[in-house]
Design an enzyme around this catalytic site. Structure first.
Site, short mmCIF file in Angstrom:
data_model
loop_
_atom_site.label_atom_id
_atom_site.label_comp_id
_atom_site.label_asym_id
_atom_site.label_seq_id
_atom_site.Cartn_x
_atom_site.Cartn_y
_atom_site.Cartn_z
N ASP A 31 0.85 -1.19 0.00
CA ASP A 31 0.00 0.00 0.00
C ASP A 31 0.89 1.24 0.00
OD1 ASP A 31 -3.22 0.53 1.12
OD2 ASP A 31 -1.79 2.19 1.04
N ILE A 32 0.53 2.20 -0.83
CA ILE A 32 1.35 3.40 -1.00
C ILE A 32 1.29 4.30 0.24
CG2 ILE A 32 -0.37 4.95 -2.03
CD1 ILE A 32 1.73 5.60 -4.20
N ASN A 87 -13.09 -3.57 2.10
CA ASN A 87 -14.16 -2.57 2.14
C ASN A 87 -15.00 -2.62 0.86
OD1 ASN A 87 -13.16 -1.54 4.60
ND2 ASN A 87 -11.70 -0.22 3.53
N GLN A 94 -14.29 2.38 1.33
CA GLN A 94 -13.65 2.03 0.05
C GLN A 94 -13.39 3.30 -0.76
OE1 GLN A 94 -15.89 -0.58 -2.58
NE2 GLN A 94 -14.06 -1.13 -3.75
N HIS A 100 -10.24 -5.22 -3.29
CA HIS A 100 -8.92 -5.48 -2.71
C HIS A 100 -9.06 -5.90 -1.27
CE1 HIS A 100 -9.90 -1.18 -2.35
NE2 HIS A 100 -9.28 -1.21 -1.17
N PHE A 101 -8.16 -6.76 -0.86
CA PHE A 101 -8.02 -7.13 0.55
C PHE A 101 -6.83 -6.36 1.10
CE2 PHE A 101 -10.24 -10.92 -1.00
CZ PHE A 101 -11.12 -11.20 0.04
N HIS A 102 -7.03 -5.75 2.26
CA HIS A 102 -5.91 -5.15 2.98
C HIS A 102 -5.33 -6.20 3.92
CE1 HIS A 102 -6.86 -0.75 2.35
NE2 HIS A 102 -8.07 -1.24 2.14
P1 AMP Z 1 -9.75 1.46 0.37
O1 AMP Z 1 -9.90 2.72 1.17
O2 AMP Z 1 -10.19 0.22 1.09
O3 AMP Z 1 -10.39 1.60 -0.99
O4 AMP Z 1 -8.20 1.27 0.17
C1 AMP Z 1 -7.50 1.80 -0.92
C2 AMP Z 1 -6.03 1.71 -0.57
O5 AMP Z 1 -5.30 1.85 -1.76
C3 AMP Z 1 -5.56 2.81 0.38
O6 AMP Z 1 -5.00 2.22 1.55
C4 AMP Z 1 -4.50 3.56 -0.43
O7 AMP Z 1 -3.40 3.98 0.34
C5 AMP Z 1 -4.10 2.53 -1.46
N1 AMP Z 1 -3.58 3.05 -2.71
C6 AMP Z 1 -4.12 4.03 -3.46
N2 AMP Z 1 -3.38 4.22 -4.57
C7 AMP Z 1 -2.35 3.34 -4.51
C8 AMP Z 1 -1.23 3.06 -5.35
N3 AMP Z 1 -1.02 3.72 -6.51
N4 AMP Z 1 -0.37 2.09 -4.98
C9 AMP Z 1 -0.57 1.41 -3.82
N5 AMP Z 1 -1.60 1.63 -2.99
C10 AMP Z 1 -2.48 2.59 -3.32
#
Ligand code: AMP
Ligand code: ZN
Length: 138
Positions: A31-32, A87, A94, A100-102
């Site tokens: 995750d970024i 989410n 979300q 996606h799974f965290h």
């Molecule tokens: P959600 O809030 O469950 O939709 O999670 C989206 C996740 O994607 C967040 O934790 C962001 O930090 C992550 N994210 C967004 N853009 C990128 C990216 N380019 N590379 C890696 N993670 C990302």
């Protein structure tokens, strides 16, 4: 692939990511903006907005990666535990409309938390919901 979906772009290689795992149908990358070091995302390469848009076999194939991925993330971050979070919908948190799974490594005193506002059912509410959900599943 959905236009303007960052995770589709990562899956296709059009956008860079810190990829920890990849096969024909799935990808996992860091995750970024991590909640903790090693916070990893597991995605299907195909675009699905919500888990409810997926079929049981596609969810099975994707989630089958979780145990091995979780073990690697936990061991290499020296975490004491792990949250797996998925989410669906803006109200749930979300922000990227691609399933996606965290995988979030947890350590004692990390300050992360979840407002678990446990509630109570009103009289008859649980029974009514039970009937409705069971009927929807039958
Ligand atoms: P959600 O809030 O469950 O939709 O999670 C989206 C996740 O994607 C967040 O934790 C962001 O930090 C992550 N994210 C967004 N853009 C990128 C990216 N380019 N590379 C890696 N993670 C990302
Ligand atoms: Zn997508």
């Amino acid at each position: 692939m959905a236009a303007d979906c960052i995770f589709c772009k990562i899956a296709s290689g059009a956008l860079p990511a810190m990829v920890v795992f990849e096969d024909a149908d799935a990808m996992a990358f860091l995750d970024i903006a991590p909640l903790a070091p090693g916070h990893t995302l597991l995605i299907p390469k195909k675009h699905y907005r919500r888990i409810t848009d997926m079929t049981a076999p596609t969810v099975s194939a994707l989630s089958a990666h979780l145990p091995r991925l979780a073990a690697a993330v936990v061991s290499e971050t020296n975490a004491s535990g792990l949250n797996i979070l998925q989410n669906n919908g803006e109200v749930s948190g979300q922000s990227v409309d691609h399933v996606h799974f965290h995988l979030i490594p947890r350590t004692e005193g990390d300050g992360l938390g979840y407002r678990w506002n446990a509630g109570r059912y009103a009289s008859g509410q649980a029974e009514a919901l039970l009937t409705r959900i069971r009927t929807a599943l039958s």
